[in-house]
Design an enzyme around this catalytic site. Structure first.
Site, PDB file in Angstrom:
ATOM      1  CB  THR A  79     -25.714  24.175   5.731  1.00 31.69           C
ATOM      2  OG1 THR A  79     -26.177  25.467   6.108  1.00 31.69           O
ATOM      3  CG2 THR A  79     -26.772  23.520   4.868  1.00 31.69           C
TER       4      THR A  79
ATOM      5  CG  ASP B  51     -15.836  29.091   6.032  1.00 31.14           C
ATOM      6  OD1 ASP B  51     -16.816  29.382   6.747  1.00 31.14           O
ATOM      7  OD2 ASP B  51     -14.691  29.492   6.273  1.00 31.14           O
TER       8      ASP B  51
HETATM    9  P1  IMP Z   1     -20.794  31.842   5.868  1.00 26.97           P
HETATM   10  O1  IMP Z   1     -19.539  31.017   5.824  1.00 26.97           O
HETATM   11  O2  IMP Z   1     -21.574  31.795   4.575  1.00 26.97           O
HETATM   12  O3  IMP Z   1     -21.632  31.570   7.080  1.00 26.97           O
HETATM   13  O4  IMP Z   1     -20.299  33.378   5.984  1.00 26.97           O
HETATM   14  C1  IMP Z   1     -19.516  33.840   7.077  1.00 26.97           C
HETATM   15  C2  IMP Z   1     -19.673  35.338   7.243  1.00 26.97           C
HETATM   16  O5  IMP Z   1     -19.151  36.030   6.079  1.00 26.97           O
HETATM   17  C3  IMP Z   1     -21.112  35.838   7.356  1.00 26.97           C
HETATM   18  O6  IMP Z   1     -21.561  35.771   8.696  1.00 26.97           O
HETATM   19  C4  IMP Z   1     -20.987  37.276   6.866  1.00 26.97           C
HETATM   20  O7  IMP Z   1     -20.470  38.118   7.887  1.00 26.97           O
HETATM   21  C5  IMP Z   1     -19.945  37.159   5.770  1.00 26.97           C
HETATM   22  N1  IMP Z   1     -20.596  36.908   4.467  1.00 26.97           N
HETATM   23  C6  IMP Z   1     -20.503  35.769   3.725  1.00 26.97           C
HETATM   24  N2  IMP Z   1     -21.234  35.866   2.612  1.00 26.97           N
HETATM   25  C7  IMP Z   1     -21.808  37.094   2.643  1.00 26.97           C
HETATM   26  C8  IMP Z   1     -22.695  37.780   1.750  1.00 26.97           C
HETATM   27  O8  IMP Z   1     -23.134  37.280   0.704  1.00 26.97           O
HETATM   28  N3  IMP Z   1     -23.040  39.029   2.116  1.00 26.97           N
HETATM   29  C9  IMP Z   1     -22.592  39.622   3.260  1.00 26.97           C
HETATM   30  N4  IMP Z   1     -21.797  39.025   4.130  1.00 26.97           N
HETATM   31  C10 IMP Z   1     -21.389  37.759   3.825  1.00 26.97           C
END
Ligand code: IMP
Length: 193
Positions: free
Chosen positions: A9, A70
């Site tokens: 990350t 993810d």
């Molecule tokens: P990542 O894989 O944690 O980067 O999440 C990918 C996408 O999922 C983010 O850019 C948000 O649009 C959505 N997302 C993931 N986790 C959350 C959360 O805890 N709150 C709101 N949106 C989330």
């Protein structure tokens, strides 16, 4: 000597959180720490597939054990969309545009059930281990709250009257999908497996 473990990350906040739990047993490094500047492609159609792509990239290119996460939002009435496309649902136009598009696509839909899902994929000693966390809830018809990010203003977790964006970070972290998956990873690593 502590065992080196990479968290694939660029998010310093996420790295600091994991270090707080594992710092006595592992040297947790992030992508910047190992000099990885590649934007690792997330082209799989599942969360576990994307997490595995990231961990495998680090393992193959840096020969270090690694885990990655993810996450995304799955709306039941939309066939679990936006899913792996959560971050770029509105074509990369950002969080507010994603939320706006989601509310448009849910106009007239009465089944508002949804869940956030996180999958963490760990490659350790040439074995793959996956850990999943889910937070169930419903999608509001209008945004509420200023905290958090992404879809937080429209996601009301099960058992609560407020959205994730109306909770403080500590409260959200005690019930979030990411926290649940992370807890499973941490207890696996701490158990010495
Ligand atoms: P990542 O894989 O944690 O980067 O999440 C990918 C996408 O999922 C983010 O850019 C948000 O649009 C959505 N997302 C993931 N986790 C959350 C959360 O805890 N709150 C709101 N949106 C989330």
């Amino acid at each position: 000597m502590k065992t080196k473990l990479v968290f694939a990350t660029n998010n310093n906040h996420k790295t600091a959180e994991v270090r707080a739990y594992l710092g006595d047993a592992f040297e947790v490094l992030n992508l910047k720490d190992i000099g990885c500047e590649t934007d690792i492609p997330e082209t799989a159609d599942t969360f576990s597939g994307n997490a595995l792509l990231k961990s495998s990239f680090v393992k193959e290119n840096f020969q270090l054990d690694c885990f990655s996460d993810d996450s995304g939002l799955e709306v039941f009435a939309l066939n679990n969309e936006p899913g792996v496309f959560s971050a770029r649902y509105a074509g990369g136009a950002g969080d507010a545009a994603n939320v706006k598009l989601l509310l448009e696509n849910m106009q007239g839909i009465t089944d508002r059930r949804a869940q956030f899902r996180t999958v963490i994929c760990l490659i350790r000693n040439d074995e793959i281990h996956c850990f999943e966390g889910i937070a169930g809830g419903t999608i509001r018809t209008e945004p509420a709250g200023q905290q958090g990010f992404g879809y937080d203003p429209v996601f009301q977790p099960e058992g609560y009257d407020c959205t994730f964006a109306e909770m403080d970070t500590q409260q959200k972290n005690s019930i979030s999908h990411r926290a649940k998956a992370m807890e499973k990873l941490i207890s696996f690593l701490r158990s010495g497996q």
